[in-house]
Scaffold this motif. Structure first.
Motif, PDB file in Angstrom:
ATOM      1  N   LEU A 108       0.811  -1.221   0.000  1.00 29.83           N
ATOM      2  CA  LEU A 108       0.000   0.000   0.000  1.00 29.83           C
ATOM      3  C   LEU A 108       0.844   1.271   0.000  1.00 29.83           C
ATOM      4  N   GLY A 109       2.144   1.137   0.213  1.00 30.73           N
ATOM      5  CA  GLY A 109       3.027   2.303   0.188  1.00 30.73           C
ATOM      6  C   GLY A 109       2.804   3.275   1.325  1.00 30.73           C
ATOM      7  N   ILE A 110       2.405   2.761   2.480  1.00 30.95           N
ATOM      8  CA  ILE A 110       2.103   3.606   3.644  1.00 30.95           C
ATOM      9  C   ILE A 110       3.215   3.452   4.683  1.00 30.95           C
ATOM     10  N   PRO A 111       3.705   4.547   5.277  1.00 33.45           N
ATOM     11  CA  PRO A 111       4.713   4.446   6.345  1.00 33.45           C
ATOM     12  C   PRO A 111       4.175   3.647   7.523  1.00 33.45           C
ATOM     13  N   VAL A 112       5.023   2.798   8.099  1.00 30.04           N
ATOM     14  CA  VAL A 112       4.576   1.928   9.190  1.00 30.04           C
ATOM     15  C   VAL A 112       5.552   1.976  10.365  1.00 30.04           C
ATOM     16  N   VAL A 113       5.012   1.746  11.553  1.00 32.15           N
ATOM     17  CA  VAL A 113       5.813   1.653  12.777  1.00 32.15           C
ATOM     18  C   VAL A 113       5.184   0.585  13.662  1.00 32.15           C
ATOM     19  N   THR A 114       6.023  -0.192  14.324  1.00 29.19           N
ATOM     20  CA  THR A 114       5.534  -1.101  15.346  1.00 29.19           C
ATOM     21  C   THR A 114       6.494  -1.036  16.523  1.00 29.19           C
ATOM     22  N   GLY A 115       6.182  -1.787  17.583  1.00 28.46           N
ATOM     23  CA  GLY A 115       7.031  -1.764  18.767  1.00 28.46           C
ATOM     24  C   GLY A 115       7.093  -3.138  19.412  1.00 28.46           C
ATOM     25  N   MET A 116       8.287  -3.558  19.853  1.00 23.79           N
ATOM     26  CA  MET A 116       8.456  -4.880  20.465  1.00 23.79           C
ATOM     27  C   MET A 116       9.643  -4.895  21.414  1.00 23.79           C
ATOM     28  N   TYR A 117       9.627  -5.892  22.278  1.00 25.24           N
ATOM     29  CA  TYR A 117      10.785  -6.210  23.113  1.00 25.24           C
ATOM     30  C   TYR A 117      11.846  -6.855  22.222  1.00 25.24           C
ATOM     31  N   ILE A 118      13.116  -6.628  22.537  1.00 23.38           N
ATOM     32  CA  ILE A 118      14.217  -7.061  21.683  1.00 23.38           C
ATOM     33  C   ILE A 118      14.201  -8.561  21.415  1.00 23.38           C
ATOM     34  N   GLU A 119      13.683  -9.378  22.360  1.00 24.11           N
ATOM     35  CA  GLU A 119      13.688 -10.831  22.176  1.00 24.11           C
ATOM     36  C   GLU A 119      12.425 -11.366  21.510  1.00 24.11           C
ATOM     37  N   ASN A 120      11.504 -10.501  21.155  1.00 23.83           N
ATOM     38  CA  ASN A 120      10.318 -10.956  20.430  1.00 23.83           C
ATOM     39  C   ASN A 120      10.759 -11.536  19.087  1.00 23.83           C
ATOM     40  N   PRO A 121      10.287 -12.726  18.694  1.00 26.38           N
ATOM     41  CA  PRO A 121      10.724 -13.316  17.424  1.00 26.38           C
ATOM     42  C   PRO A 121      10.435 -12.446  16.212  1.00 26.38           C
ATOM     43  N   GLY A 122       9.445 -11.559  16.320  1.00 26.28           N
ATOM     44  CA  GLY A 122       9.152 -10.656  15.213  1.00 26.28           C
ATOM     45  C   GLY A 122      10.300  -9.711  14.909  1.00 26.28           C
ATOM     46  N   VAL A 123      11.148  -9.444  15.909  1.00 25.51           N
ATOM     47  CA  VAL A 123      12.281  -8.534  15.707  1.00 25.51           C
ATOM     48  C   VAL A 123      13.286  -9.131  14.733  1.00 25.51           C
ATOM     49  N   ASP A 124      13.755 -10.338  15.018  1.00 25.85           N
ATOM     50  CA  ASP A 124      14.740 -10.962  14.131  1.00 25.85           C
ATOM     51  C   ASP A 124      14.191 -11.176  12.733  1.00 25.85           C
ATOM     52  N   LEU A 125      12.893 -11.458  12.642  1.00 27.79           N
ATOM     53  CA  LEU A 125      12.296 -11.720  11.339  1.00 27.79           C
ATOM     54  C   LEU A 125      12.165 -10.463  10.483  1.00 27.79           C
ATOM     55  N   TYR A 126      11.925  -9.305  11.121  1.00 32.52           N
ATOM     56  CA  TYR A 126      11.534  -8.128  10.333  1.00 32.52           C
ATOM     57  C   TYR A 126      12.308  -6.838  10.620  1.00 32.52           C
ATOM     58  N   LYS A 127      13.334  -6.869  11.464  1.00 37.15           N
ATOM     59  CA  LYS A 127      13.996  -5.611  11.824  1.00 37.15           C
ATOM     60  C   LYS A 127      14.665  -4.927  10.638  1.00 37.15           C
ATOM     61  N   LYS A 128      15.051  -5.665   9.619  1.00 38.78           N
ATOM     62  CA  LYS A 128      15.656  -5.045   8.438  1.00 38.78           C
ATOM     63  C   LYS A 128      14.612  -4.363   7.561  1.00 38.78           C
ATOM     64  N   ASP A 129      13.342  -4.763   7.715  1.00 36.46           N
ATOM     65  CA  ASP A 129      12.273  -4.245   6.857  1.00 36.46           C
ATOM     66  C   ASP A 129      11.527  -3.071   7.463  1.00 36.46           C
ATOM     67  N   LEU A 130      11.550  -2.966   8.806  1.00 33.88           N
ATOM     68  CA  LEU A 130      10.665  -2.023   9.486  1.00 33.88           C
ATOM     69  C   LEU A 130      11.385  -1.242  10.573  1.00 33.88           C
ATOM     70  N   TYR A 131      10.772  -0.136  10.956  1.00 35.74           N
ATOM     71  CA  TYR A 131      11.181   0.556  12.170  1.00 35.74           C
ATOM     72  C   TYR A 131      10.394  -0.052  13.324  1.00 35.74           C
ATOM     73  N   ILE A 132      11.110  -0.697  14.250  1.00 37.86           N
ATOM     74  CA  ILE A 132      10.495  -1.335  15.408  1.00 37.86           C
ATOM     75  C   ILE A 132      10.994  -0.639  16.667  1.00 37.86           C
ATOM     76  N   ILE A 133      10.126   0.103  17.312  1.00 38.13           N
ATOM     77  CA  ILE A 133      10.510   0.792  18.543  1.00 38.13           C
ATOM     78  C   ILE A 133      10.813  -0.249  19.626  1.00 38.13           C
ATOM     79  N   SER A 134      11.928  -0.071  20.320  1.00 39.75           N
ATOM     80  CA  SER A 134      12.326  -0.987  21.386  1.00 39.75           C
ATOM     81  C   SER A 134      11.478  -0.736  22.627  1.00 39.75           C
ATOM     82  N   THR A 135      10.847  -1.790  23.156  1.00 38.41           N
ATOM     83  CA  THR A 135       9.973  -1.656  24.321  1.00 38.41           C
ATOM     84  C   THR A 135      10.445  -2.560  25.460  1.00 38.41           C
ATOM     85  N   LYS A 136       9.809  -2.439  26.582  1.00 42.13           N
ATOM     86  CA  LYS A 136      10.026  -3.383  27.682  1.00 42.13           C
ATOM     87  C   LYS A 136       9.338  -4.700  27.330  1.00 42.13           C
ATOM     88  N   ASP A 137       9.516  -5.717  28.189  1.00 40.73           N
ATOM     89  CA  ASP A 137       8.993  -7.036  27.836  1.00 40.73           C
ATOM     90  C   ASP A 137       7.523  -7.242  28.188  1.00 40.73           C
TER      91      ASP A 137
END
Length: 347
Positions: A108-137
């Protein structure tokens, strides 16, 4: 004013916990749950016009279908920004947030942001593709995460230059950029070395990965007298998955009695794992958890005995923190039961 579409799972949408994780995607006008804090954090520069909600289990088990439905819901509102979560350390939720955010960004070409704890599996899978704000667990970190997500989202919507991870609060993406430093590299290196020698704090320009080092135990002196246990991350469970181990991002493990069991038949055992084709495992679960072979070795006197309990969980997308916790508890129980060795199987 920028229009925002927000994504939440069933828990943060106040629908329910695991018992409601099967709900299909739905959309509600305006903000829901933590969306209120997010909406306030925009300080009048943006507004949440709709909230898309989906159960974690539904998304994990029907990813293609759910993604198609959610993209249509987002497209309907023609937003300037898409925000998912934050998911903290919830593995299935984090993976869903990142999967959806990537699709919204690319399709859709829309800017995106999400947030996760560093050990969330979504981080390793998508950190190169997205801006993921670092959160607590956990959601305890909501108050800290929301303003950072809102600020970064507004910068993306305005097309402003995005600063470093330290400046903006997002998780490092593994992307290196050239820049002109005030001092040459040799001087910076010597300065860091001097600080290190003095025990003073310093920040390296090239972080090295940190790996666990586990010293192997000595070999078993006489395996013909040893009690051997089976442990698997391949998700083999009694038929019907009585402990409801999740197909992805497992939050638990199971302990199952195999006293008197010589073969894992398709009528009695299956896999709960969602990360590989289950057909062959469901036809013969011994392919993942070799009870039949261990029984043969036991009968032939090549091992002392097969432990009466086996342990099983799902490795697919499971957070490192959870996996370590499972391992520690399983090891404690095995030692208490006098087990001398473990055969650990995967998929």
């Amino acid at each position: 004013m920028f229009k925002v579409v927000h994504y939440l799972n069933q828990f943060f949408a106040n629908i329910g916990g695991e018992e409601k994780a099967h709900i299909a995607p739905e959309v509600r006008e305006g903000f829901v749950g933590p969306g209120m804090a997010l909406n306030n954090a925009f300080k009048g520069e943006a507004q949440i016009v709709a909230t898309v909600i989906c159960g974690d289990s539904y998304f994990a088990e029907n990813t293609d279908t759910a993604l198609k439905q959610i993209l249509e819901m987002v497209k309907k509102y023609n937003p300037d920004i898409f925000i998912a979560g934050p998911a903290f350390n919830a593995g299935r939720y984090g993976t869903a947030c990142a999967t959806i955010a990537k699709a919204v960004k690319e399709e859709l070409g829309i800017p995106v942001v999400t947030g996760m704890y560093i050990e969330n599996p979504g981080v390793d899978l998508y950190k190169k593709d997205l801006y993921i704000i670092s959160t607590k667990d956990s959601a305890v970190g909501m108050r800290d995460a929301v303003p950072k997500m809102a600020a970064l989202a507004l910068k993306l919507a305005k097309g402003e230059e995005i600063g470093t991870p330290a400046q903006e609060g997002y998780i490092e993406r593994g992307i290196r950029k050239n820049y002109f430093a005030e001092e040459r590299g040799s001087k910076r290196a010597v300065d860091m070395l001097i600080k290190k020698i003095k025990g003073e704090p310093f920040e390296t320009e090239f972080k090295m990965p940190v790996f666990d080092r586990v010293a192997p135990n000595p070999p078993i002196a006489d395996i013909t007298k040893a009690k051997i246990a089976l442990v698997t991350s391949g998700g083999i469970v009694p038929k019907g998955n009585p402990d409801r181990i999740e197909s992805s991002s497992a939050s638990k493990f199971g302990k199952y009695d195999i006293e008197g069991v010589f073969d894992l038949t398709p009528e009695t055992y299956e896999t709960a794992h969602g990360g590989y084709d289950p057909v062959y495992a469901n036809q013969d679960a011994d392919r993942v958890l070799p009870v039949d072979v261990l029984r043969d070795l036991e009968k032939e006197g090549k091992i002392g005995s097969l432990h009466r309990y086996y342990y099983s969980t799902v490795g697919n997308g499971t957070a490192v923190k959870n996996a370590a916790k499972f391992g520690q508890e399983i090891a404690r129980q095995l030692i208490a039961d006098g087990v001398q060795a473990v055969i650990l199987t995967s998929t």
